[in-house]
Design a protein around this motif. Sequence first.
Motif, PDB file in Angstrom:
ATOM      1  N   LEU A 172      59.557  61.779  27.057  1.00  0.00           N
ATOM      2  CA  LEU A 172      58.226  62.366  27.070  1.00  0.00           C
ATOM      3  C   LEU A 172      57.395  61.668  28.138  1.00  0.00           C
ATOM      4  O   LEU A 172      57.267  60.445  28.139  1.00  0.00           O
ATOM      5  CB  LEU A 172      57.580  62.235  25.687  1.00  0.00           C
ATOM      6  CG  LEU A 172      56.252  62.952  25.475  1.00  0.00           C
ATOM      7  CD1 LEU A 172      56.138  63.450  24.030  1.00  0.00           C
ATOM      8  CD2 LEU A 172      55.070  62.044  25.784  1.00  0.00           C
ATOM      9  N   GLY A 196      58.755  63.527  20.809  1.00  0.00           N
ATOM     10  CA  GLY A 196      57.644  64.430  20.563  1.00  0.00           C
ATOM     11  C   GLY A 196      57.024  64.266  19.192  1.00  0.00           C
ATOM     12  O   GLY A 196      55.912  64.755  18.941  1.00  0.00           O
ATOM     13  N   ILE A 218      58.347  66.978  28.113  1.00  0.00           N
ATOM     14  CA  ILE A 218      59.576  66.419  27.569  1.00  0.00           C
ATOM     15  C   ILE A 218      60.729  66.957  28.400  1.00  0.00           C
ATOM     16  O   ILE A 218      60.984  68.163  28.417  1.00  0.00           O
ATOM     17  CB  ILE A 218      59.766  66.793  26.090  1.00  0.00           C
ATOM     18  CG1 ILE A 218      58.613  66.250  25.245  1.00  0.00           C
ATOM     19  CG2 ILE A 218      61.105  66.257  25.571  1.00  0.00           C
ATOM     20  CD1 ILE A 218      58.675  66.656  23.781  1.00  0.00           C
ATOM     21  N   THR A 252      51.872  70.203  25.052  1.00  0.00           N
ATOM     22  CA  THR A 252      53.174  69.593  25.295  1.00  0.00           C
ATOM     23  C   THR A 252      54.170  70.659  25.724  1.00  0.00           C
ATOM     24  O   THR A 252      54.256  71.708  25.086  1.00  0.00           O
ATOM     25  CB  THR A 252      53.692  68.887  24.020  1.00  0.00           C
ATOM     26  OG1 THR A 252      52.782  67.856  23.651  1.00  0.00           O
ATOM     27  CG2 THR A 252      55.072  68.286  24.258  1.00  0.00           C
TER      28      THR A 252
END
Length: 376
Positions: free
Chosen positions: A258, A85, A268, A213
């Motif tokens: 990811l 990440g 993730i 994310t």
Amino acid sequence: MSFSGSSSSFSDSASSADSSYPLAAYGWDDGWEAEFAPYAGQGCLPGRVVRVDRGRCDIVTADGTVRADTEFVVPRDPMRVVCTGDWVAVDPEGDPRYVRAYLPRRTAFVRSTSSKRSEGQILAANVDHAVVAVSLAVDLDLGRVERFLALAWESGAQPAVVLTKADLVPDPVTLAHLVQDVETSAPGVPVLTVSALHGEGLDVLVALVGAGTSVLIGQSGAGKSTLANALVGADVMDVRAARDVDGKGRHTTTTRNLLALPSGGVLIDTPGLRGVGLYDAESGVGQVFTEIEELAERCRFHDCAHEAEPDCAVRSAVESGDLAPRRLESYRKLVRENQWIVAKTDARVRAELRRDWKRKGAAGKAAMEFKRGRWE
């Protein structure tokens, strides 16, 4: 802005604001471009770490995925190692290639390691949503859900709970009660039910993780890999059956990966977590138990431990049935654990805890002497 030694460049036609720029799908934006500017002048390439494995990592760049060593990024400090990440500056070429630095993290999902030194371990960086996967194939462990949520809130990400394997609870009334139990333990957090096997509930989850994310966390056997495959639309993660006796699975995911999602956003996926230790998560605990924190403001003493103090609003709420005893016990447990973790590295906190223990010990001794005097 350009990078020497590479065909990649930032121009007016391919800037971070342009969705056609290859890294835009992985979350690259104007903020990251500004943070990266000093490294661009050094000829480095920007990229996002998609996997870390034994000191090396896979990084997606505008030129494709590259493999690089991370030895230049303070490897001895577990809080400063390169993590899945991270946005990093990587050598434009060379064999081997090296990560020169990672950009300042916006958020970080951290748990305490099993080390006696009370170190933190970063599980994922720059996360917008923390999705806690909880299997309905076994009895709910609400205390564990609260623990995961405390870490999620502390990370700076927005948590969500996904109850997986909902097809194993066919009775809608029973399912509704289970959802309600989790909602009570997760104030302010969306609780979704999903059956990845049948595709039920996935549309809501896809909408939730479609921007930014997301990190997928939970115990082994919670169905994280199956859920990741459903979101990606392909069998990218290995899946193994959980044990029937306790619903636990083996670590089918052994590294943090990811993955770009076809509907937008990135995910993730993490290995199943057996130990979920808090790491300086005071504010996270407070957000999980907002009703207790609000009640505590009405206690007579600002440092009330909600045990034997007079005019304790928290204990009064338990006695009246407005607060579940389980919630208070879980709150006490996580607060004590977090204080212990912090005290191992903070002398001031250690001193405060010692004073508190002495005060409680003296109060207990005085109470016993009072009782003996009455009995005699």
